[in-house]
Scaffold this active site. Structure first.
Site, PDB file in Angstrom:
ATOM      1  N   LYS A 156       0.522 -32.431 -16.383  1.00 35.30           N
ATOM      2  CA  LYS A 156       0.895 -32.799 -17.766  1.00 35.30           C
ATOM      3  C   LYS A 156       1.607 -34.140 -17.810  1.00 35.30           C
ATOM      4  CE  LYS A 156       4.879 -31.211 -19.373  1.00 35.30           C
ATOM      5  NZ  LYS A 156       5.973 -31.950 -20.009  1.00 35.30           N
ATOM      6  N   ASN A 157       2.586 -34.331 -16.909  1.00 41.78           N
ATOM      7  CA  ASN A 157       3.412 -35.542 -17.005  1.00 41.78           C
ATOM      8  C   ASN A 157       2.721 -36.790 -16.469  1.00 41.78           C
ATOM      9  OD1 ASN A 157       5.365 -34.155 -18.313  1.00 41.78           O
ATOM     10  ND2 ASN A 157       6.753 -33.947 -16.560  1.00 41.78           N
TER      11      ASN A 157
ATOM     12  N   ARG B 262       8.327 -35.386 -26.719  1.00 45.86           N
ATOM     13  CA  ARG B 262       9.133 -36.541 -26.424  1.00 45.86           C
ATOM     14  C   ARG B 262       8.285 -37.687 -25.858  1.00 45.86           C
ATOM     15  NH1 ARG B 262      13.984 -37.601 -25.573  1.00 45.86           N
ATOM     16  NH2 ARG B 262      14.218 -39.326 -24.143  1.00 45.86           N
TER      17      ARG B 262
ATOM     18  N   CYS C  94      12.178 -31.158 -25.124  1.00 42.18           N
ATOM     19  CA  CYS C  94      13.010 -30.041 -24.665  1.00 42.18           C
ATOM     20  C   CYS C  94      14.495 -30.316 -24.851  1.00 42.18           C
ATOM     21  CB  CYS C  94      12.760 -29.806 -23.182  1.00 42.18           C
ATOM     22  SG  CYS C  94      11.284 -28.876 -22.849  1.00 42.18           S
TER      23      CYS C  94
ATOM     24  N   ARG D  77      19.133 -37.295 -23.590  1.00 44.54           N
ATOM     25  CA  ARG D  77      17.915 -37.928 -23.057  1.00 44.54           C
ATOM     26  C   ARG D  77      17.790 -39.294 -23.691  1.00 44.54           C
ATOM     27  NH1 ARG D  77      13.089 -33.703 -22.546  1.00 44.54           N
ATOM     28  NH2 ARG D  77      12.381 -35.324 -21.129  1.00 44.54           N
TER      29      ARG D  77
ATOM     30  N   ILE E 289      17.024 -43.404 -24.244  1.00 42.54           N
ATOM     31  CA  ILE E 289      15.871 -44.291 -24.055  1.00 42.54           C
ATOM     32  C   ILE E 289      16.327 -45.745 -24.049  1.00 42.54           C
ATOM     33  CG2 ILE E 289      14.032 -42.779 -24.926  1.00 42.54           C
ATOM     34  CD1 ILE E 289      14.362 -44.230 -27.643  1.00 42.54           C
ATOM     35  N   ASP E 290      17.645 -45.955 -23.764  1.00 40.21           N
ATOM     36  CA  ASP E 290      18.172 -47.323 -23.844  1.00 40.21           C
ATOM     37  C   ASP E 290      17.498 -48.284 -22.855  1.00 40.21           C
ATOM     38  OD1 ASP E 290      19.471 -45.609 -22.054  1.00 40.21           O
ATOM     39  OD2 ASP E 290      21.299 -46.793 -21.997  1.00 40.21           O
TER      40      ASP E 290
ATOM     41  N   ASP F 295      12.596 -30.411 -12.685  1.00 36.17           N
ATOM     42  CA  ASP F 295      11.642 -29.554 -13.405  1.00 36.17           C
ATOM     43  C   ASP F 295      11.355 -28.238 -12.675  1.00 36.17           C
ATOM     44  OD1 ASP F 295      11.528 -31.426 -15.365  1.00 36.17           O
ATOM     45  OD2 ASP F 295       9.596 -32.263 -14.798  1.00 36.17           O
TER      46      ASP F 295
ATOM     47  N   ILE G 216      20.185 -34.624 -12.883  1.00 32.45           N
ATOM     48  CA  ILE G 216      19.331 -35.475 -13.732  1.00 32.45           C
ATOM     49  C   ILE G 216      19.669 -35.292 -15.214  1.00 32.45           C
ATOM     50  CG2 ILE G 216      16.941 -36.141 -14.291  1.00 32.45           C
ATOM     51  CD1 ILE G 216      17.576 -36.576 -11.321  1.00 32.45           C
TER      52      ILE G 216
ATOM     53  N   ARG H  10       3.599 -25.535 -23.909  1.00 32.74           N
ATOM     54  CA  ARG H  10       3.649 -26.998 -23.964  1.00 32.74           C
ATOM     55  C   ARG H  10       3.269 -27.581 -22.605  1.00 32.74           C
ATOM     56  NH1 ARG H  10       9.074 -29.010 -24.973  1.00 32.74           N
ATOM     57  NH2 ARG H  10       7.949 -30.878 -24.397  1.00 32.74           N
TER      58      ARG H  10
HETATM   59  N1  EPU Z   1      18.089 -42.092 -19.006  1.00 35.19           N
HETATM   60  C1  EPU Z   1      18.959 -43.059 -19.486  1.00 35.19           C
HETATM   61  N2  EPU Z   1      18.404 -44.122 -20.164  1.00 35.19           N
HETATM   62  C2  EPU Z   1      17.053 -44.253 -20.351  1.00 35.19           C
HETATM   63  C3  EPU Z   1      16.193 -43.257 -19.835  1.00 35.19           C
HETATM   64  C4  EPU Z   1      16.756 -42.181 -19.161  1.00 35.19           C
HETATM   65  O1  EPU Z   1      20.179 -42.978 -19.341  1.00 35.19           O
HETATM   66  O2  EPU Z   1      16.618 -45.216 -20.981  1.00 35.19           O
HETATM   67  C5  EPU Z   1      18.678 -40.915 -18.319  1.00 35.19           C
HETATM   68  C6  EPU Z   1      18.374 -39.625 -19.116  1.00 35.19           C
HETATM   69  O3  EPU Z   1      19.331 -39.402 -20.125  1.00 35.19           O
HETATM   70  C7  EPU Z   1      18.366 -38.571 -18.030  1.00 35.19           C
HETATM   71  C8  EPU Z   1      17.854 -39.322 -16.800  1.00 35.19           C
HETATM   72  O4  EPU Z   1      18.002 -40.721 -17.088  1.00 35.19           O
HETATM   73  O5  EPU Z   1      19.666 -38.118 -17.784  1.00 35.19           O
HETATM   74  C9  EPU Z   1      16.408 -39.066 -16.422  1.00 35.19           C
HETATM   75  O6  EPU Z   1      15.580 -39.249 -17.547  1.00 35.19           O
HETATM   76  P1  EPU Z   1      14.068 -39.738 -17.456  1.00 35.19           P
HETATM   77  O7  EPU Z   1      13.894 -40.880 -18.390  1.00 35.19           O
HETATM   78  O8  EPU Z   1      13.636 -39.913 -16.044  1.00 35.19           O
HETATM   79  O9  EPU Z   1      13.307 -38.469 -18.055  1.00 35.19           O
HETATM   80  P2  EPU Z   1      12.062 -38.537 -19.008  1.00 35.19           P
HETATM   81  O10 EPU Z   1      11.244 -39.702 -18.623  1.00 35.19           O
HETATM   82  O11 EPU Z   1      12.482 -38.377 -20.407  1.00 35.19           O
HETATM   83  C10 EPU Z   1      10.418 -37.185 -17.479  1.00 35.19           C
HETATM   84  C11 EPU Z   1       9.596 -35.936 -17.622  1.00 35.19           C
HETATM   85  C12 EPU Z   1      10.545 -34.739 -17.629  1.00 35.19           C
HETATM   86  C13 EPU Z   1      11.317 -34.732 -16.316  1.00 35.19           C
HETATM   87  C14 EPU Z   1      12.075 -36.067 -16.140  1.00 35.19           C
HETATM   88  C15 EPU Z   1      12.789 -36.186 -14.813  1.00 35.19           C
HETATM   89  C16 EPU Z   1       7.680 -36.670 -18.865  1.00 35.19           C
HETATM   90  C17 EPU Z   1       6.915 -36.673 -20.145  1.00 35.19           C
HETATM   91  N3  EPU Z   1       8.840 -36.005 -18.852  1.00 35.19           N
HETATM   92  O12 EPU Z   1      11.287 -37.212 -18.606  1.00 35.19           O
HETATM   93  O13 EPU Z   1       9.723 -33.582 -17.700  1.00 35.19           O
HETATM   94  O14 EPU Z   1      12.262 -33.687 -16.319  1.00 35.19           O
HETATM   95  O15 EPU Z   1      11.141 -37.154 -16.245  1.00 35.19           O
HETATM   96  O16 EPU Z   1      11.907 -36.055 -13.755  1.00 35.19           O
HETATM   97  O17 EPU Z   1       7.231 -37.249 -17.885  1.00 35.19           O
HETATM   98  C18 EPU Z   1       9.229 -31.347 -18.186  1.00 35.19           C
HETATM   99  O18 EPU Z   1       8.040 -31.568 -17.872  1.00 35.19           O
HETATM  100  O19 EPU Z   1       9.668 -30.179 -18.367  1.00 35.19           O
HETATM  101  C19 EPU Z   1      10.148 -32.459 -18.354  1.00 35.19           C
HETATM  102  C20 EPU Z   1      11.289 -32.351 -19.039  1.00 35.19           C
END
Ligand code: EPU
Length: 419
Positions: free
Chosen positions: A24-25, A94, A118, A123, A125-126, A306, A328, A398
């Protein structure tokens, strides 16, 4: 959102083979990459889970012509018809944020609702936004929308201040059509990110690396179509691998890349599971007694967040006290209260779950809040004596393709009702 209830009659042995679906990811950012080209991209081994259907619908909203056939999807986006990704779409997955980089890179404009997904803690996105701004985008928030505009994006050197999976994917995609060279440091290098790099290269992107944690992208003026097979889902595979470790179970996982499961395999072997790994398959037989373990979630190749909830369920059956530290996300223990309702003895201390085993689990009525927590509760229900009912199970669908069917084939008594 449809309400789905899962019922499980637990304590039945699981035996047989399970075919692992596509990741999925990996599929989510790869579908977003459709925005980067006017030519057709074909995806194979796509898991037809809810998040993918929502991403497919989001692409249609902004102008893609798509067609789903079995586990293959063809998408073509001749022009961006609308720059708007709606609140409804973005609140459901997301991953809609992954459209931001590609839309900006090819079309210079995007209006995307702030992402949902979730509820597992903060979470941010900065880093996505900071990187895109440095590439020349002007980004504003207008009520619930992120509105971004640019002329052609420019190559930059950017070192991510922290590891981010979708952040790395967003900037990589944006850089493929930017003017000049982009050097991205401290990239997340989960297998899903490297699979995206492979797709972008198949589309003609000039990407080198990863070299250490650095990836270099030389921008092109256009990318072309491609045909891409998505890697197997290591988190789905890990979930069935964990199920195979319960006493009395014996599962063959087919169509996996064992290397992607390295950290989990090591932990499970240390706990006492009988595991045999071959080129694309893993055989697991539950140990008679399992040793406790100490685990910390980390970016790849460390143990993935995960799988934290699912491993917690297994640890309730270990002989002694296990600990899992979550590094994380800051609120990813919502499964713990529900597992305790089944009879588990788990305490949370700051960022660590302390699990006292072995616990005798008995069926109960549970409610789930997020995707991986749902999987952990299904695993709990499979172990528990009697009936477990899991309400609000939409989240499971999902991210797990046909999980009830796959478990039924292994011998589980599991049914779903929609209402
Ligand atoms: N973070 C920041 N700033 C940013 C981005 C992230 O501070 O701009 C922090 C987040 O707040 C968090 C950490 O960095 O504490 C990790 O976040 P990351 O951005 O890596 O997570 P994500 O990209 O939103 C993806 C997967 C998640 C998985 C995480 C970690 C997808 C669509 N989602 O999320 O998958 O847990 O990486 O490996 O790829 C799931 O499939 O159940 C799921 C939640």
């Amino acid at each position: 959102m449809q309400d789905i209830t899962i019922s499980i009659q637990g304590s039945r042995p699981l035996k047989g083979s399970v075919a692992i679906s596509g990741a999925k990811n990996a599929a989510l950012p790869e579908l977003a990459a459709v925005c980067l080209s006017s030519e057709t991209i074909e995806f194979h081994n796509v898991p037809l889970v809810e998040d993918i259907k929502v991403m497919h619908a989001a692409l249609a909203e902004i102008g893609a012509q798509g067609e789903i056939s079995g586990n293959s999807i063809r998408e073509t986006m001749p022009v961006l018809r609308s720059p708007l990704v709606s609140v409804q779409t973005a609140q459901t997955t997301r991953a809609s944020i992954l459209l931001l980089g590609p839309m900006l890179a090819r079309h210079g404009y995007a209006k995307i609702s702030f992402p949902g997904g979730c509820p597992i803690g903060e979470r941010k996105i900065d880093f996505h936004l900071q990187g895109l701004e440095q590439m020349g985008a002007e980004i504003q928030s207008e009520s619930e929308y992120i509105v971004a505009r640019c002329r052609r994006l420019k190559g930059i050197e950017y070192i991510f201040p922290g590891k981010t999976v979708t952040g790395t994917e967003n900037l990589l995609m944006a850089a493929t059509l930017a003017e000049g060279t982009t050097v991205l440091g401290n990239c997340a290098l989960e297998p899903e990110v490297t699979d995206l790099i492979r797709l972008l290269q198949e589309m003609g992107a000039d990407i080198s690396g990863p070299d250490g944690e650095t990836v270099v992208v030389r921008g092109r003026t256009r990318l072309h179509g491609a045909s891409h097979r998505i890697i197997p889902d290591r988190i789905e595979a890990g979930t069935y691998l964990i199920a195979g470790c319960f006493a009395g179970n014996e599962i063959h996982l087919q169509g996996v890349i064992p290397e992607h499961l390295g950290s989990l395999l090591e932990i499970l072997k240390d706990m006492g599971a009988d595991i045999t790994v071959s080129a694309e398959a893993i055989y697991v037989k539950g140990g008679k007694s399992l040793a406790p373990a100490e685990v910390i979630t980390q970016p790849y190749p460390g143990f993935p967040t995960d799988l934290q909830a699912q491993l917690t369920t297994l640890m309730t059956q270990a002989d002694g006290v296990s600990r899992i530290r979550e590094t994380i996300f800051n609120d990813r223990f919502r499964h713990v209260g529900e597992l305790n309702r089944l009879g588990a003895e788990i305490k949370i201390q700051n960022d660590t779950a302390i699990i006292k085993g072995p616990a005798r689990l008995r069926g109960a009525v549970l409610k789930t809040t997020d995707l991986r927590a749902s999987a952990a509760l299904v695993l709990g229900g499979l172990i528990a004596e009697g009936e477990t009912i899991i309400q609000n199970s939409y989240q499971l669908f999902r991210g797990y393709e046909n999980m009830p069917d796959k478990l039924q084939k292994l011998g589980a008594a599991i049914t779903i009702s929609r209402g």
